[in-house]
Design a protein around this motif. Sequence first.
Motif, PDB file in Angstrom:
ATOM      1  N   ASN A  73      83.546  44.749 -19.068  1.00  0.00           N
ATOM      2  CA  ASN A  73      84.223  44.443 -20.231  1.00  0.00           C
ATOM      3  C   ASN A  73      84.460  45.747 -21.199  1.00  0.00           C
ATOM      4  N   VAL A  76      85.341  48.660 -19.422  1.00  0.00           N
ATOM      5  CA  VAL A  76      86.621  49.040 -18.272  1.00  0.00           C
ATOM      6  C   VAL A  76      87.791  49.325 -19.200  1.00  0.00           C
ATOM      7  N   GLU A  77      87.090  48.799 -20.104  1.00  0.00           N
ATOM      8  CA  GLU A  77      88.669  48.110 -20.963  1.00  0.00           C
ATOM      9  C   GLU A  77      89.021  49.941 -21.624  1.00  0.00           C
ATOM     10  N   ASP A  78      87.790  50.341 -22.014  1.00  0.00           N
ATOM     11  CA  ASP A  78      87.302  51.877 -22.943  1.00  0.00           C
ATOM     12  C   ASP A  78      87.655  53.457 -21.916  1.00  0.00           C
ATOM     13  N   GLY A  80      87.283  53.334 -17.940  1.00  0.00           N
ATOM     14  CA  GLY A  80      87.961  52.905 -16.932  1.00  0.00           C
ATOM     15  C   GLY A  80      87.251  53.114 -15.891  1.00  0.00           C
ATOM     16  N   ARG A 104      89.831  40.076 -12.954  1.00  0.00           N
ATOM     17  CA  ARG A 104      90.560  40.541 -14.138  1.00  0.00           C
ATOM     18  C   ARG A 104      91.265  41.764 -14.260  1.00  0.00           C
ATOM     19  N   HIS A 105      90.647  43.051 -13.908  1.00  0.00           N
ATOM     20  CA  HIS A 105      90.352  44.105 -14.171  1.00  0.00           C
ATOM     21  C   HIS A 105      91.330  44.694 -13.039  1.00  0.00           C
TER      22      HIS A 105
END
Length: 283
Positions: A73, A76-78, A80, A104-105
């Motif tokens: 998480n 991916v969330e920061d 990519g 989810r991603h």
Amino acid sequence: MSDVFASPARYPRVLSIAGSDSGGGAGIQADLKTFSALGCYGMTAITALTAQNTQGVRAIHAVPCDMLDAQINAVVEDIGVDAVKIGMLHSADVARTVAQALDRHQLERVVFDPVMVSAAGAPLIDEGAIDTLVREVFPRAALITPNLDEAALLLGRTLDTADALHRAAGDLLDLGARAVLLKGGHLPGLDVLDILAWKDADGRVQQQLLQAPRIATHNLHGTGCTLSSAIAAYLALELDLLPAVQAARAYVMSALQAGAHVRTGGGVGPLNHGFAPRAMQVR
């Protein structure tokens, strides 16, 4: 300052979800070396710590699933992710955690190397986890890259001839994989034979034989990890699947050749990942 951060330029980003090799020849360490050598920005989500060297695996310590999930998480969330390489998933819970994160991603360019047994014969996966790997991870991967021993475990039969490769590749597709690179490096012979198999738009199985002269070397530790991470790197560089596989095989062969006569440790040594590093790509 705001103009700098508004720039659209970025590096090709590749995430490795795999185990750590303290000896540096395989696993996360080999993946990061490969990503860097091919001009990509590498990131990690570690599934397990191993105490190992060129002579074998001494101990394995699992990373808790919530920590594995948090690593994925955070990356991916920061930052990519453009492509993902998956390696050692040692338990059913770990496999489910990774599958849920892929969904989810919405991660698409996924290469899964189903690492189950070390080169020295040490088991790297819990009994009973294979069914979960097949059910949860295979359909979410753009490509799986088993060697003959791993394919034999998956299919429940021995694969010891070149003719057996073609049928086995098709059978692995039937297990739910979208594409298969079945590695025949353990077969005897002057050449290394691999089979790339996939289904076309009409559902028909297509196969491509990939062949290269065998390189005489004792330094083979991490070859499978390096190949799968190289494929993921080339996918992040926006090559299609077949060209990515061909380019990755060429990189591995050159890395084997460059490190063929180097002595590292007292056992099976690593490849020379950095034989001709490329500058980090910016696009």
